[in-house]
Enzyme design. Sequence first.
Site, PDB file in Angstrom:
ATOM      1  N   CYS A 166       0.806  -1.219   0.000  1.00 51.61           N
ATOM      2  CA  CYS A 166       0.000   0.000   0.000  1.00 51.61           C
ATOM      3  C   CYS A 166       0.839   1.270   0.000  1.00 51.61           C
ATOM      4  O   CYS A 166       0.296   2.371  -0.072  1.00 51.61           O
ATOM      5  CB  CYS A 166      -0.958  -0.023   1.179  1.00 51.61           C
ATOM      6  SG  CYS A 166      -1.916  -1.550   1.244  1.00 51.61           S
ATOM      7  N   HIS A 306      -2.887   7.561   6.569  1.00 53.21           N
ATOM      8  CA  HIS A 306      -3.094   6.232   5.982  1.00 53.21           C
ATOM      9  C   HIS A 306      -4.478   5.727   6.378  1.00 53.21           C
ATOM     10  O   HIS A 306      -5.213   5.222   5.544  1.00 53.21           O
ATOM     11  CB  HIS A 306      -1.993   5.283   6.451  1.00 53.21           C
ATOM     12  CG  HIS A 306      -2.046   3.933   5.811  1.00 53.21           C
ATOM     13  ND1 HIS A 306      -1.977   3.762   4.446  1.00 53.21           N
ATOM     14  CD2 HIS A 306      -2.179   2.686   6.346  1.00 53.21           C
ATOM     15  CE1 HIS A 306      -2.058   2.461   4.165  1.00 53.21           C
ATOM     16  NE2 HIS A 306      -2.189   1.800   5.302  1.00 53.21           N
ATOM     17  N   GLU A 317      -0.813   5.023  14.034  1.00 52.09           N
ATOM     18  CA  GLU A 317      -0.468   6.208  13.245  1.00 52.09           C
ATOM     19  C   GLU A 317      -0.719   7.487  14.051  1.00 52.09           C
ATOM     20  O   GLU A 317       0.097   8.422  14.014  1.00 52.09           O
ATOM     21  CB  GLU A 317      -1.264   6.245  11.942  1.00 52.09           C
ATOM     22  CG  GLU A 317      -0.906   7.425  11.052  1.00 52.09           C
ATOM     23  CD  GLU A 317      -1.618   7.428   9.716  1.00 52.09           C
ATOM     24  OE1 GLU A 317      -1.253   8.254   8.859  1.00 52.09           O
ATOM     25  OE2 GLU A 317      -2.549   6.614   9.515  1.00 52.09           O
ATOM     26  N   LYS A 338      -9.884   7.587   2.897  1.00 56.30           N
ATOM     27  CA  LYS A 338     -10.271   6.188   2.702  1.00 56.30           C
ATOM     28  C   LYS A 338     -11.651   5.900   3.287  1.00 56.30           C
ATOM     29  O   LYS A 338     -12.276   4.900   2.926  1.00 56.30           O
ATOM     30  CB  LYS A 338      -9.247   5.244   3.330  1.00 56.30           C
ATOM     31  CG  LYS A 338      -7.909   5.163   2.594  1.00 56.30           C
ATOM     32  CD  LYS A 338      -6.999   4.126   3.238  1.00 56.30           C
ATOM     33  CE  LYS A 338      -5.645   4.054   2.539  1.00 56.30           C
ATOM     34  NZ  LYS A 338      -4.772   5.198   2.886  1.00 56.30           N
ATOM     35  N   HIS A 343      -9.937   1.538   0.381  1.00 52.30           N
ATOM     36  CA  HIS A 343      -8.473   1.436   0.336  1.00 52.30           C
ATOM     37  C   HIS A 343      -8.040   0.892  -1.021  1.00 52.30           C
ATOM     38  O   HIS A 343      -8.311  -0.257  -1.357  1.00 52.30           O
ATOM     39  CB  HIS A 343      -8.010   0.513   1.461  1.00 52.30           C
ATOM     40  CG  HIS A 343      -6.531   0.477   1.654  1.00 52.30           C
ATOM     41  ND1 HIS A 343      -5.651   1.264   0.938  1.00 52.30           N
ATOM     42  CD2 HIS A 343      -5.759  -0.267   2.499  1.00 52.30           C
ATOM     43  CE1 HIS A 343      -4.423   1.014   1.328  1.00 52.30           C
ATOM     44  NE2 HIS A 343      -4.455   0.092   2.268  1.00 52.30           N
ATOM     45  N   PHE A 404       1.811  -3.532   3.902  1.00 54.50           N
ATOM     46  CA  PHE A 404       2.218  -4.830   4.429  1.00 54.50           C
ATOM     47  C   PHE A 404       3.707  -5.034   4.142  1.00 54.50           C
ATOM     48  O   PHE A 404       4.184  -4.727   3.049  1.00 54.50           O
ATOM     49  CB  PHE A 404       1.440  -5.957   3.744  1.00 54.50           C
ATOM     50  CG  PHE A 404       0.038  -6.159   4.246  1.00 54.50           C
ATOM     51  CD1 PHE A 404      -0.481  -5.426   5.299  1.00 54.50           C
ATOM     52  CD2 PHE A 404      -0.780  -7.113   3.654  1.00 54.50           C
ATOM     53  CE1 PHE A 404      -1.771  -5.636   5.758  1.00 54.50           C
ATOM     54  CE2 PHE A 404      -2.077  -7.325   4.102  1.00 54.50           C
ATOM     55  CZ  PHE A 404      -2.579  -6.587   5.154  1.00 54.50           C
TER      56      PHE A 404
END
Length: 416
Positions: A166, A306, A317, A338, A343, A404
């Site tokens: 991502c 994010h 975060e 998002k 996403h 990831f």
Amino acid sequence: MSSIRRVVVTGLGAITPLGNTVPAYWEGLRTGASGAATITRFDPAKFKTRFACEVKGYEADNFFDRKEHRKMDLFTQFAVVAADEAIADSGLLESGVDKDRVGVIWGSGIGGLKSLQEECFQFERGDGTPRYSPFFIPRMIADSSSGNISIKNGFRGPNFVTTSACASSNDAIIAAFNNIRLGLSDAMVTGGSEAAITESGVGGFNALKAMSERNDDPASASRPYDKDRDGFVLGEGAGALVLEEYEHAKARGAKMYAELIGGGMSSDAYHITAPDPSGSGVVLVMKNALRDAGITTADVDYINTHGTSTPLGDGAEIKAIEQVFGEHAAKLNISSTKSMTGHLLGGAGGIEAVACLLAMQNSLVPPTINLNTPDPEINQALNFTPNVAQAREVRVAMSNTFGFGGHNTSVIFRKL
């Protein structure tokens, strides 16, 4: 080595679950729309998650001749469509640009998943005789996106794809940024795309327990920072930027959305899917971006986080933002777009960079929708821009994307 050069954004393109052009995308962001609905690309009846944020009303025949689009996976089609809009917006082709000095660096975390799945399904249904399409490999490989953009426009500069889950789009933007500021190119097309709303994409993320299963109310399923969040909502589409050396853009009279002033990268070095709960890698990436940009925390007005709506990621975060920004954290606008788009995986950084630039242009911060029950574990003294867009002059915007594998990236734009 050439001296460091300034880099500006001269073109934007987007095809998203909220709209298939930049103006349509902004209208969705501005009004707090949700792009989530029941999946139409396949029958999801037996899946744990039966909804996603699909691109709506897209017909390949409106953009490509049939012979052409049969050779492209959907993620590549999205890439070319968004890039076309950004290139047209920039006026680059009409300016007599030296195409040897223009390149394409694109991001995609997965690439041609739909093509891979279809060919494997077809082989499995057969008698064991391999009858694969000659376009199978070119459709599937991630670099078909940057390759097709380059071929269509005759851009002969650097051309490749970044794949870091991502974080892919932001890594592409940073690589394109560095190409220009180091004097290797005059302009670059960059961004990212993804089209993973397939049986294998949805099934795979369900197996990881990463996605929301709020099937009774898809529109409210993506709810970053909300106490009742239960995972991300899968999205698709593409976001594109034309980056250009400042003097080059100025000489041809190009409009400039903003200056790209910094990019940071780091690794959690912690786990293949889970974020480091301490947020140390996120702290490092934001500090790296701020240092690269040559600004202080007090200069930043808006962070497009994010913010995927996962139980672990959102809190980590925000803790990192509090650690890096200190008292200034309470003066920031923070939002996760998002919540509206879902996403886009490797394409997320592309459309979120576009969102930051549109927020600057319109002096309006898009909201975090579905934030109805604030999570007491997340500092609610911060301004998450809940549910409704907020008017604010955005002089400096930061966009975070994490992937990831522990990949962290952050880019920073500043008003000219």
